[in-house]
Design an enzyme around this catalytic site. Structure first.
Site, PDB file in Angstrom:
ATOM      1  N   SER A 128      -1.008   3.561  -3.423  1.00 56.58           N
ATOM      2  CA  SER A 128      -1.407   3.202  -2.073  1.00 56.58           C
ATOM      3  C   SER A 128      -0.384   3.754  -1.078  1.00 56.58           C
ATOM      4  O   SER A 128       0.441   4.603  -1.426  1.00 56.58           O
ATOM      5  CB  SER A 128      -1.544   1.681  -1.944  1.00 56.58           C
ATOM      6  OG  SER A 128      -2.004   1.319  -0.658  1.00 56.58           O
ATOM      7  N   LYS A 131       0.258   2.947   5.217  1.00 58.37           N
ATOM      8  CA  LYS A 131      -0.798   3.064   6.231  1.00 58.37           C
ATOM      9  C   LYS A 131      -2.035   2.234   5.892  1.00 58.37           C
ATOM     10  O   LYS A 131      -2.919   2.054   6.730  1.00 58.37           O
ATOM     11  CB  LYS A 131      -1.160   4.536   6.423  1.00 58.37           C
ATOM     12  CG  LYS A 131      -0.003   5.332   7.024  1.00 58.37           C
ATOM     13  CD  LYS A 131      -0.255   6.816   7.011  1.00 58.37           C
ATOM     14  CE  LYS A 131       0.940   7.555   7.616  1.00 58.37           C
ATOM     15  NZ  LYS A 131       2.197   7.360   6.846  1.00 58.37           N
ATOM     16  N   THR A 195       7.432  13.249  17.861  1.00 58.71           N
ATOM     17  CA  THR A 195       6.187  12.625  18.313  1.00 58.71           C
ATOM     18  C   THR A 195       6.471  11.494  19.295  1.00 58.71           C
ATOM     19  O   THR A 195       5.864  11.412  20.366  1.00 58.71           O
ATOM     20  CB  THR A 195       5.398  12.080  17.118  1.00 58.71           C
ATOM     21  OG1 THR A 195       6.263  11.304  16.296  1.00 58.71           O
ATOM     22  CG2 THR A 195       4.820  13.220  16.295  1.00 58.71           C
TER      23      THR A 195
END
Length: 336
Positions: A128, A131, A195
């Protein structure tokens, strides 16, 4: 544990699949068979050069797609353990190609479950991602759905003794598409695009990811979701560690990105226990008494409302520690 067994890795030509392969061959030289299942023939060809059949007769390369149930059933014949690492994982690509992401991450997960139940697979460990916790993007939503499918599979397997479990962790250091190799490449241009200066992420090495998979294969009873205790980093510290002299323009977050990632939400806290090196989220519809999932006098329940967030973490990488980790795990020739 794995000697004499047959193991299949979906997405086996990816970064983690290759790391698991390396680990198994080193630690379990008497493994009966190790099957690399993926849809990329070029990556399989390249990986086969690293593991020539004369030297590694136990390795098999099997072209296939987790979207294809019949192919999975064929591949799973006489397999003991399945490690499900195949996924479409790039957040922004999934946002623009939602159906493709769903077909691989959700339909593919259900296909793995169905194929494993119908053959003689004993254990399945599914990978997994952070997120999948409180997702805001399609990739995270599909991986959360995948997690739920694998956990629920323990309730629909009937008398089949197969065990399904999940391991969830953060950004894998140096994996394909991750920020450190990207910044190392962009450093040549003298520009490292940021970002958002507040962005944080969890950090785990490839070996740390491998160790979690091995732990789950050995200890999982079925239905557990394992979460590691790992440090966070600030994206600005990664940039400073790699290119202190570079320009660092702020370009804004990409579609579907978070500023901080979670691995355990406050809602999960009511089913979460502290194992020491890991947290474990026990299934809300358990197949066994709670005590079966816990170790005597070691595991303790986390406080109600506890959450595990990369921005609120108590363990942080520094610029210097990041430089050392990059040299150890990403690029041995790295110098500032």
């Amino acid at each position: 544990m794995l000697n004499g067994k047959t193991i299949l890795i979906t997405g086996g030509t990816g970064s983690l699949g290759k790391a698991i392969t390396k680990h198994i061959l080193k630690e379990y030289p008497d493994v009966r068979k190790l099957i690399i299942f993926s849809r990329d023939e070029q990556k399989q060809f390249q990986m086969a050069q690293e593991y020539p059949s004369r030297q590694y007769p136990q390795i098999r390369f099997f072209i296939g797609d987790v979207r294809d149930l019949d192919r999975l059933k064929r591949a799973f014949q006489q397999v003991d353990f399945v490690i499900h690492a195949a996924a479409m994982k790039h957040v922004h690509i999934a946002e623009y190609n939602p159906e493709e992401c769903i077909r691989t991450n959700v339909d593919g997960a259900q296909n793995v479950i169905n194929a494993a139940i119908e053959t003689k697979v004993q254990r399945v460990v599914a990978l997994s991602t952070d997120k999948a916790c409180a997702p805001i993007n399609l990739y995270g939503a599909t991986k959360l759905t995948s997690d739920k499918l694998f956990i629920a599979a323990n309730n629909v397997k009937g008398v089949n003794p197969i065990r399904f479990s999940v391991v969830r962790y953060g950004n894998v250091m140096g994996s394909n598409g991750s920020v450190m190799p990207f910044f190392l490449q962009k450093k040549k241009e003298g520009v490292l695009p940021i970002t958002d200066p507040d962005m944080t992420r969890f950090n785990i090495s490839l070996q740390g990811g491998v160790d979690m998979v091995m732990y789950a294969l050995k200890h999982a009873l079925g239905g557990e979701l394992y979460v590691p205790k790992i440090p966070s980093y600030r994206i600005t510290d990664v940039a400073d560690a790699i290119g202190p002299e570079c320009e660092k323009p702020v370009i804004g977050i990409r579609p579907g990105e978070k500023i901080h990632e979670e691995m355990i939400t406050s809602s999960d806290s009511y089913n979460t226990y502290d194992l020491g090196a890991y947290y474990i989220i026990v299934p809300t519809v358990p197949t066994r008494p709670l005590e079966a999932f816990l170790s005597q006098n070691q595991d303790k329940k986390v406080p109600a409302g506890f959450n595990y967030n990369s921005g609120d973490n108590t363990d942080w990488e520094t610029v210097e520690s990041l430089r050392q980790l990059i040299k150890e795990h990403v690029n041995a020739s790295f110098e500032v």
